[in-house]
Scaffold this motif. Structure first.
Motif, PDB file in Angstrom:
ATOM      1  N   SER A   1     -24.265  -1.882  22.167  1.00 22.49           N
ATOM      2  CA  SER A   1     -24.593  -2.161  21.111  1.00 22.49           C
ATOM      3  C   SER A   1     -23.623  -2.037  19.692  1.00 22.49           C
ATOM      4  O   SER A   1     -21.371  -2.223  20.101  1.00 22.49           O
ATOM      5  CB  SER A   1     -24.790  -0.066  20.635  1.00 22.49           C
TER       6      SER A   1
ATOM      7  N   THR B   1     -22.483  -1.235  15.622  1.00 20.20           N
ATOM      8  CA  THR B   1     -22.219  -0.685  13.696  1.00 20.20           C
ATOM      9  C   THR B   1     -22.153  -1.500  13.276  1.00 20.20           C
ATOM     10  O   THR B   1     -20.657  -1.352  13.331  1.00 20.20           O
ATOM     11  CB  THR B   1     -22.806   1.275  13.992  1.00 20.20           C
TER      12      THR B   1
ATOM     13  N   TRP C   1     -21.179  -0.984   9.127  1.00 22.55           N
ATOM     14  CA  TRP C   1     -20.577   0.185   7.914  1.00 22.55           C
ATOM     15  C   TRP C   1     -20.126  -0.383   6.976  1.00 22.55           C
ATOM     16  O   TRP C   1     -18.893  -0.413   6.974  1.00 22.55           O
ATOM     17  CB  TRP C   1     -20.393   1.880   8.654  1.00 22.55           C
TER      18      TRP C   1
ATOM     19  N   CYS D   1     -16.900  -2.913  12.069  1.00 24.16           N
ATOM     20  CA  CYS D   1     -17.605  -2.887  12.511  1.00 24.16           C
ATOM     21  C   CYS D   1     -16.973  -2.061  14.367  1.00 24.16           C
ATOM     22  O   CYS D   1     -16.121  -2.737  14.083  1.00 24.16           O
ATOM     23  CB  CYS D   1     -17.813  -4.333  12.315  1.00 24.16           C
TER      24      CYS D   1
ATOM     25  N   GLN E   1     -23.679  -9.809  14.946  1.00 20.09           N
ATOM     26  CA  GLN E   1     -24.202  -7.982  14.125  1.00 20.09           C
ATOM     27  C   GLN E   1     -25.315  -8.362  13.635  1.00 20.09           C
ATOM     28  O   GLN E   1     -25.950  -8.882  12.723  1.00 20.09           O
ATOM     29  CB  GLN E   1     -23.512  -7.031  12.390  1.00 20.09           C
TER      30      GLN E   1
ATOM     31  N   ARG F   1     -25.429  -1.021   7.818  1.00 20.59           N
ATOM     32  CA  ARG F   1     -25.620   0.099   7.117  1.00 20.59           C
ATOM     33  C   ARG F   1     -24.819  -0.108   5.958  1.00 20.59           C
ATOM     34  O   ARG F   1     -23.612  -0.045   5.312  1.00 20.59           O
ATOM     35  CB  ARG F   1     -26.077   1.069   7.951  1.00 20.59           C
TER      36      ARG F   1
ATOM     37  N   CYS G   1     -19.717   3.784  11.089  1.00 20.19           N
ATOM     38  CA  CYS G   1     -19.660   3.451  12.626  1.00 20.19           C
ATOM     39  C   CYS G   1     -20.075   4.395  13.602  1.00 20.19           C
ATOM     40  O   CYS G   1     -21.133   3.842  13.676  1.00 20.19           O
ATOM     41  CB  CYS G   1     -18.801   1.788  12.235  1.00 20.19           C
TER      42      CYS G   1
ATOM     43  N   GLU H   1     -22.935   6.352  13.399  1.00 18.00           N
ATOM     44  CA  GLU H   1     -24.436   5.940  13.075  1.00 18.00           C
ATOM     45  C   GLU H   1     -25.112   6.281  15.076  1.00 18.00           C
ATOM     46  O   GLU H   1     -24.156   5.610  15.834  1.00 18.00           O
ATOM     47  CB  GLU H   1     -24.314   5.001  13.146  1.00 18.00           C
TER      48      GLU H   1
ATOM     49  N   PRO I   1     -26.524   3.623  17.321  1.00 17.52           N
ATOM     50  CA  PRO I   1     -26.225   2.489  17.705  1.00 17.52           C
ATOM     51  C   PRO I   1     -27.613   1.605  16.712  1.00 17.52           C
ATOM     52  O   PRO I   1     -28.628   1.733  17.663  1.00 17.52           O
ATOM     53  CB  PRO I   1     -25.387   2.407  18.314  1.00 17.52           C
ATOM     54  N   VAL I   2     -27.272  -0.019  16.628  1.00 17.27           N
ATOM     55  CA  VAL I   2     -28.531   0.232  15.855  1.00 17.27           C
ATOM     56  C   VAL I   2     -28.927  -0.949  17.255  1.00 17.27           C
ATOM     57  O   VAL I   2     -28.387  -1.768  18.364  1.00 17.27           O
ATOM     58  CB  VAL I   2     -28.115  -1.320  14.418  1.00 17.27           C
TER      59      VAL I   2
END
Length: 497
Positions: free
Chosen positions: A303, A305, A307, A325, A371, A375, A463, A466, A468-469
């Motif tokens: 994962s 993130t 930001w 990141c 990425q 965010r 990061c 958050e 994970p995206v």
């Protein structure tokens, strides 16, 4: 004028102390012998560090009087962090010359040359510059020339407690090359007040230094406690109970800095960079059997993130705009792989405004870091940026999603919540390139109860905190293999029971 007899500096100090009813401690003998050996031996780049309240400035003042007694034609410039400190040194030198029997030949006939911040001794030749002149480090030095420059306590909290002040101090000191004569001597005298002290013996990677600021200087460092056996180097003045009281009153950080001469901040570091793990690996994407895997240094990432904590302002002014990141690997460790301080170019405002410039840089950063989403913190000026960022994504055709976030917790609390658990467990890895930037400086100097620089810390905290995206489900204008979605496994389901 007949030349004065040649006397040792140790003898010069002993005679003066005897006249004042004082003894000469062994510590001072060590310093006087070192200064004389350097002066006689032709060493012209010197650094003297002795713990606080050891009388080093008093000895250096006597050193100035001694070299003038040997060569009255010398021109000495005394620099300190502030003008009043430099004037104090000048008064000390002048007082020694007035009272020392070895300096009788230096007393001038005209008292108008005997001022508080400058004076001229009786000398064979006439020069435009005085025998000794005192200045604050930020004062006007234009037009001065010197054979000897004494930098006495130029590094103090007021000149070293922020990156900007430290750089300004170094710029001022670099100007001394235009003041000092080619064969002149420069002597630094002081104690470190920062981990990034100009007296540091090792280059600081995060400052991208190729060498320490005073590389090549001959050094003498005398801490209060001997590093070998811990004994006090001046036990008559600093018995064990006094050392203990100083340590308790000043705190461990300031004691290490001012008494043990270890370049460290004079306050306790709240977030310790040494608890992070440095690495050099790069992002690697590999596809096989319909599955894409992203690894860093052989470790598979699951994962990530990205930001962006936006801010406007001219370069080096105001808050910094930072994008970062962080990846998370299969073992649950966090990998801070990329971080950028973003600035706009004021010269390009006519063709592209600052917001568009920053959005373009963020999209390029996210694409380079593979990425799937960006965010953006929409508190304050970030409120109108998401639409501009989506336009930049569309133009670049990177396929990144733009996700808006509003931070409700205080910045201090976010930073503590994000970093404390990871630093305590040693699970935060930081790429070498990030380590060599301003991020580590922010960590060392950050204090929860002080207005510290924290823009990069806040972006990385965003990061870490958050969720994970995941790549699955995101629209993609340009095909990018999914390194975050594992290929489903099919197991046989018919068994003979």
């Amino acid at each position: 004028m007949p030349a004065p007899p040649r006397r040792s500096f140790r003898q010069f100090v002993w005679v003066y102390n005897r006249l004042q009813g004082r003894i000469t401690p062994a510590l001072h003998v060590r310093v006087t012998d070192w200064l004389e050996a350097c002066w006689r031996g032709g060493d012209r780049r010197l650094l003297l560090m002795v713990f606080r309240n050891a009388g080093k400035s008093t000895l250096v003042g006597q050193f100035c009087a001694w070299i003038l007694a040997e060569d009255p034609d010398l021109r000495i410039l005394v620099l300190s962090a502030e003008q009043n400190l430099a004037d104090k040194m000048a008064r000390n030198v002048r007082r020694v010359i007035e009272r020392h029997p070895f300096c009788e030949h230096l007393l001038p006939d005209r008292k108008e040359q005997w001022a508080a911040d400058r004076f001229t001794v009786a000398r064979p030749h006439d020069f435009r510059d005085p025998s000794l002149c005192s200045r604050g480090i930020t004062g006007n030095l234009t037009g001065l020339r010197a054979d000897v420059v004494i930098c006495d306590d130029v590094e103090v909290p007021n000149t070293s407690d922020t990156p900007g002040k430290r750089e300004e101090l170094r710029e001022c000191l670099r100007e001394l090359d235009y003041i000092l004569m080619p064969e002149g001597t420069i002597l630094y005298v002081g104690t470190p007040h920062s981990y990034y002290s100009l007296y540091a013996e090792e280059a600081r990677a995060e400052l991208k230094e190729a060498a320490p600021f005073l590389a090549g200087h001959r050094r003498l460092a005398i801490p209060l406690l001997d590093p070998q056996d811990g004994s006090c180097v001046w036990p008559e003045r600093f018995p064990p109970d006094v050392v203990r009281r100083i340590r308790e009153q000043t705190g461990p950080a300031k004691f290490r800095s001012q008494m043990l001469l270890e370049p460290t901040h004079v306050h306790e570091v709240r977030l310790e960079p040494e608890r992070m793990r440095r690495y050099r690996g790069e992002i690697e994407l590999a596809s096989s059997n319909g599955e894409t895997v992203l690894t860093i240094g052989g470790r598979r990432m699951v994962s990530a993130t990205c930001w962006w904590d936006p801010a406007f302002g001219a370069p080096k002014k105001g808050d910094a705009s930072v994008v970062a990141c962080v990846f998370v690997c299969e073992a649950g460790d966090y990998w801070l792989h990329g971080l950028r301080y973003l600035t706009h170019d004021p010269a390009r405002i006519a063709e592209q405004d600052e917001a568009a410039q920053l959005c373009q840089q963020v999209v390029a950063f996210a694409d380079a870091m593979a990425q799937p989403a960006i965010r953006i913190e929409t508190n304050g000026i970030g409120r109108f940026l998401p639409s501009l960022l989506r336009q930049a994504v569309a133009r670049a055709r990177t396929g990144c999603a733009v996700i808006e976030r509003v931070s409700s917790r205080s910045k201090v609390q976010r930073i503590l919540d994000a970093f404390d658990p990871l630093l305590a467990s040693g699970r935060l890895h930081v790429h070498e390139e990030v380590w060599q930037g301003g991020f580590v400086q922010e960590m060392r100097e950050w204090l929860p109860d002080r207005d510290s620089r924290d823009d990069a810390l806040d972006a990385v905290a965003g990061c870490i905190l958050e969720e994970p995206v995941r790549l699955s489900g995101l629209h993609a204008l340009r095909t990018r293999p999914s390194w975050r979605t594992a290929r489903p496994a099919i197991a046989p389901s018919s068994f003979d029971l």
